[in-house]
Design a protein around this motif. Structure first.
Motif, mmCIF file in Angstrom:
data_model
loop_
_atom_site.group_PDB
_atom_site.id
_atom_site.type_symbol
_atom_site.label_atom_id
_atom_site.label_comp_id
_atom_site.label_asym_id
_atom_site.label_seq_id
_atom_site.Cartn_x
_atom_site.Cartn_y
_atom_site.Cartn_z
ATOM 1 N N SER B 293 60.675 -26.523 149.884
ATOM 2 C CA SER B 293 60.556 -27.935 150.249
ATOM 3 C C SER B 293 59.114 -28.415 150.089
ATOM 4 C CB SER B 293 61.075 -28.190 151.665
ATOM 5 O OG SER B 293 60.468 -27.319 152.574
ATOM 6 N N VAL B 294 58.132 -27.526 150.314
ATOM 7 C CA VAL B 294 56.738 -27.917 150.098
ATOM 8 C C VAL B 294 56.493 -28.145 148.605
ATOM 9 C CG1 VAL B 294 54.343 -27.128 150.227
ATOM 10 C CG2 VAL B 294 55.864 -26.808 152.173
ATOM 11 N N VAL B 295 57.056 -27.273 147.759
ATOM 12 C CA VAL B 295 56.889 -27.456 146.312
ATOM 13 C C VAL B 295 57.544 -28.767 145.858
ATOM 14 C CG1 VAL B 295 57.496 -26.530 144.035
ATOM 15 C CG2 VAL B 295 56.648 -25.002 145.800
ATOM 16 N N PHE B 296 58.705 -29.088 146.434
ATOM 17 C CA PHE B 296 59.353 -30.373 146.115
ATOM 18 C C PHE B 296 58.414 -31.537 146.440
ATOM 19 C CE2 PHE B 296 64.146 -29.137 146.496
ATOM 20 C CZ PHE B 296 63.988 -28.351 145.379
ATOM 21 N N LEU B 297 57.783 -31.429 147.610
ATOM 22 C CA LEU B 297 56.854 -32.482 148.039
ATOM 23 C C LEU B 297 55.701 -32.620 147.046
ATOM 24 C CD1 LEU B 297 55.731 -34.387 150.326
ATOM 25 C CD2 LEU B 297 54.548 -32.387 151.193
ATOM 26 N N VAL B 298 55.090 -31.476 146.706
ATOM 27 C CA VAL B 298 53.954 -31.489 145.766
ATOM 28 C C VAL B 298 54.402 -32.058 144.414
ATOM 29 C CG1 VAL B 298 52.316 -30.032 144.520
ATOM 30 C CG2 VAL B 298 52.817 -29.566 146.922
ATOM 31 N N THR B 299 55.604 -31.658 143.973
ATOM 32 C CA THR B 299 56.122 -32.165 142.703
ATOM 33 C C THR B 299 56.227 -33.684 142.722
ATOM 34 O OG1 THR B 299 57.476 -30.180 142.608
ATOM 35 C CG2 THR B 299 57.980 -31.898 141.023
ATOM 36 N N ASP B 300 56.750 -34.212 143.829
ATOM 37 C CA ASP B 300 56.873 -35.667 143.960
ATOM 38 C C ASP B 300 55.514 -36.334 143.842
ATOM 39 O OD1 ASP B 300 59.531 -35.665 144.212
ATOM 40 O OD2 ASP B 300 59.612 -36.396 146.278
ATOM 41 N N LEU B 301 54.520 -35.743 144.519
ATOM 42 C CA LEU B 301 53.189 -36.350 144.519
ATOM 43 C C LEU B 301 52.549 -36.263 143.131
ATOM 44 C CD1 LEU B 301 51.839 -35.163 147.986
ATOM 45 C CD2 LEU B 301 52.949 -37.318 147.386
ATOM 46 N N ILE B 302 52.738 -35.116 142.467
ATOM 47 C CA ILE B 302 52.181 -34.979 141.111
ATOM 48 C C ILE B 302 52.841 -35.975 140.165
ATOM 49 C CG2 ILE B 302 52.048 -33.477 139.078
ATOM 50 C CD1 ILE B 302 51.719 -31.122 140.884
ATOM 51 N N MET B 304 54.065 -38.707 140.869
ATOM 52 C CA MET B 304 53.601 -40.049 141.179
ATOM 53 C C MET B 304 52.284 -40.358 140.470
ATOM 54 S SD MET B 304 52.861 -41.445 144.923
ATOM 55 C CE MET B 304 51.182 -40.910 144.755
ATOM 56 N N THR B 305 51.377 -39.364 140.429
ATOM 57 C CA THR B 305 50.104 -39.605 139.752
ATOM 58 C C THR B 305 50.298 -39.678 138.241
ATOM 59 O OG1 THR B 305 49.792 -37.307 140.386
ATOM 60 C CG2 THR B 305 48.177 -38.870 141.197
ATOM 61 N N LEU B 306 51.255 -38.871 137.720
ATOM 62 C CA LEU B 306 51.481 -38.877 136.268
ATOM 63 C C LEU B 306 52.200 -40.143 135.833
ATOM 64 C CD1 LEU B 306 52.568 -35.232 135.414
ATOM 65 C CD2 LEU B 306 50.391 -36.349 134.975
ATOM 66 N N ASP B 307 53.118 -40.584 136.660
ATOM 67 C CA ASP B 307 53.971 -41.697 136.283
ATOM 68 C C ASP B 307 53.998 -42.727 137.409
ATOM 69 O OD1 ASP B 307 55.816 -43.410 135.343
ATOM 70 O OD2 ASP B 307 57.409 -41.931 135.059
ATOM 71 N N PRO B 308 53.073 -43.697 137.362
ATOM 72 C CA PRO B 308 52.928 -44.652 138.473
ATOM 73 C C PRO B 308 54.191 -45.470 138.729
ATOM 74 C CG PRO B 308 51.146 -44.881 136.864
ATOM 75 C CD PRO B 308 52.165 -43.985 136.258
ATOM 76 N N ARG B 309 55.157 -45.446 137.796
ATOM 77 C CA ARG B 309 56.376 -46.235 137.989
ATOM 78 C C ARG B 309 57.174 -45.763 139.197
ATOM 79 N NH1 ARG B 309 58.616 -45.617 132.044
ATOM 80 N NH2 ARG B 309 57.578 -43.648 132.432
#
Lengths: 291, 312
Positions: B293-302, B304-309
């Motif tokens: 679940s922590v990796v899922f969170l980090v993935t979401d945040l990454i 977000m930075t890669l794809d501001p949409r």
């Protein structure tokens, strides 16, 4: 989304209907290949004694650990048992795994997804949380944890896989139902005053079922991978039951002298997995399911 | 929603997830046949010992109190003692977790190194022979169970050709990496197949996009268009895929570690089942789910930075 509509919603889409009928006359090559491979394994599973050249559990002390030859195309193990016959005999268990580990998730998941997708509401919100929760557990780890509680064995493995597996079918069906509901033909069925059961099972289910069917094929391939892995680890089928993973585990101590004991049952797993994948790809092509 | 709001909401979301993970693991231990305490102590335990452990673990209180107690212990990292090793479970896991994380990390790197160039070749030659060959090879990889691939690599490269060690973990840091090489390749193969199929599809989609046509029309060199425009955009979905695949990777690590005798948490989990070491199984299930679940969170945040949409 190219979900084709059922016959009674024809009208404006008669053009598409014609192409669909044309497509049915042409069987996709992957489907044909998949049918051939899977039928072969089904045949082995149903009548292993008719196909296997030897008794899979008969010891032969004159042919211990003999390499592949004309008499034993896949060689023999440390007891002189014929590996080809054992691999064929094991297909019975592995195809059983493909079916028994997926049938309850298929039926339960599809029904739950159908109702949740149609009625929505609090059940849908709850289901969303459940999906979020289930995906945080590595599938193999949670299955192993459940098997640890219930005890190793085939039946407990089916239970463990089913407890988790239905969620994925439900998620898929729910998504399909949500899309289908927006089609005019469902609205028309409602206006016509059809019962909810009729709309759900006669109008929505047949269309929602197509991607589910495709997913089922892939899932059976995955079930064989999982079942043989658990068999290898000693958590699934228990020796002396002939199962591909168990056969491979049996031969692993002889691997450097007698590679054939492990290599050939492995071929069976790979080939069977490819067969189900091809079946899935071909069905997706035939039923016009986008993946 | 603005960026900070999105991040805050996403961070807060993980708290109920943790609690629910705890609930599942708690329920799982409750399903143990019979009393967990007698299951832990065995049949020959004295009544006195059973009662002492019952009180110690709070089994004489209400089920909700027990659950809260369980959560409290989990947060402080107290999972009791391993039955088989007779040391605190937390220590046991702390020793082995870095090994498993290194293995999965290496496997991810190897998988990307295999998948990205091949996906490029396949996408640029779509529906011609290099594409077909690559897809067939990966279909085989996808259908091969990890334990089988591991055994074959182990026999050919370690036992016959003696290029790699047959198993174990070595002594020094460099030795560790050397011992993890073959297991990581094994784990990487099926993952590479998944990445490659996904990346090939998204590459083909991006290659059709108007901005790529525009970049070409501008007269940008082919290499620049491929790297800066095509690959960069196609890789966004790959980042998500790698993140979402962490669970499958950890599950694969359980099998890989058993085949190669790598002393990580995966092998510990399988060993613990045969030893009926329930505290270890319980703690590992919890820890691995929390990692996912922590990796899922980090993935979401990454993402977000890669794809501001994403935040819009």
């Amino acid at each position: 989304m190219s979900a084709a509509l059922p016959e009674d919603a024809a009208g404006e889409i008669s053009g598409r209907k014609r192409t669909r009928r044309l497509r049915l006359t042409r069987v996709p090559a992957p489907l044909l290949a998949g049918v051939v491979v899977v039928s072969f394994f089904l045949l082995c599973a149903i009548a292993p004694e008719a196909i296997a050249p030897y008794d899979p559990i008969a010891f032969d002390y004159t042919a211990l650990l003999s390499p592949p030859s004309l008499a034993h195309p896949f060689g023999t193990d440390q007891f002189g048992r014929d590996i080809l016959s054992r691999t064929i005999a094991a297909s019975t268990i592995d195809l059983q795994i493909a079916i028994f580990a997926t049938i309850a998730p298929l039926v339960i998941g599809t029904l739950v997804g159908l109702f949740i997708g149609y009625y929505g509401g609090w059940a849908d919100i709850l289901f969303g949380r459940l999906v979020d929760l289930v995906v945080t557990f590595p599938f193999l780890v949670i299955v192993i944890a459940i098997v640890a509680v219930l005890g190793p064995g085939l039946f407990n493995m089916y239970v463990a896989v089913s407890v988790i597996g239905w969620v994925f079918y439900a998620r898929l069906t729910r998504g399909e139902v949500m899309v289908l509901q927006q089609y005019d033909y469902v609205a028309a069925a409602k206006v016509l005053g059809y019962s909810q059961a009729r709309i759900l099972f006669r109008h929505i289910l047949p269309n929602a079922a197509r991607p589910v069917l495709v997913y089922w094929m892939t899932d059976m391939a995955l079930a064989i991978l999982l079942g043989s892995s658990l068999g290898y680890l000693g958590l699934g089928a228990q020796p002396p039951t002939a199962e591909w993973g168990v056969l491979i585990a049996d031969g692993k101590n002889f691997f450097s002298q007698a590679w054939w004991i492990t290599v050939f049952p492995g071929f069976a797993i790979v080939l069977c997995g490819i067969g189900f994948s091809l079946l899935g790809d071909g069905l997706a092509d035939l039923l016009d399911v986008k993946r | 929603m603005n960026k900070t709001g999105y991040i805050a909401a996403r961070l807060l979301q993980i708290v109920p997830t943790f609690i629910l993970i705890g609930l599942v693991v708690f329920v799982l231990t409750r399903l143990l046949p019979g009393d967990p305490v007698s299951a832990m102590l065995g049949d020959r335990a004295t009544d006195e010992a059973v009662n002492r452990l019952r009180a110690q673990m709070g089994f004489d209180r209400s089920i909700w109190t027990q659950f809260l107690l369980f959560l409290e212990r989990a947060v402080t990292g107290d999972f009791g003692s391993s039955i088989a090793y007779r040391v605190p479970v937390t220590r046991l896991i702390a020793e082995r977790l870095p090994v498993t994380l290194t293995l999965t990390g290496l496997a991810t790197i190897f998988a990307l190194l295999m998948a990205v160039p091949l996906a490029l070749v396949a996408a640029l030659n779509a529906n011609r022979w290099p594409d077909y060959v690559i897809r067939v090879v990966f279909q085989v990889g996808l259908s091969s169970p990890i334990f089988y691939v591991g055994l074959v690599l182990l026999t050919v490269l370690a036992a016959w050709l003696r290029i790699f060690p047959v198993g174990g973990f070595g002594e020094t840091m460099l030795d560790h990496l050397w011992h993890l090489f073959l297991p990581a390749i094994t784990l990487a193969l099926s993952f590479a197949a998944v990445i490659m199929r996904n990346l090939r599809a998204s590459l083909m989609e991006v290659l059709e996009a108007e901005f790529v046509e525009f970049a070409r029309a501008k007269g940008l060199p082919r290499q620049i268009v491929l790297m800066r425009h095509v690959l960069r955009n196609a890789l966004i979905t790959t980042v998500t895929l790698v993140g979402l695949h962490i669970g499958a990777l950890l599950g694969g690590a359980v099998i890989t570690e058993s085949v190669f005798a790598v002393p990580g948490v995966g092998r510990l989990m399988v060993d613990s089942i045969f030893a009926r070491d329930y505290p270890v199984i319980q703690a590992l299930t919890l820890v691995l789910a929390v990692i996912v679940s922590v990796v899922f969170l980090v993935t979401d945040l990454i993402q977000m930075t890669l794809d501001p949409r994403v935040t819009r």
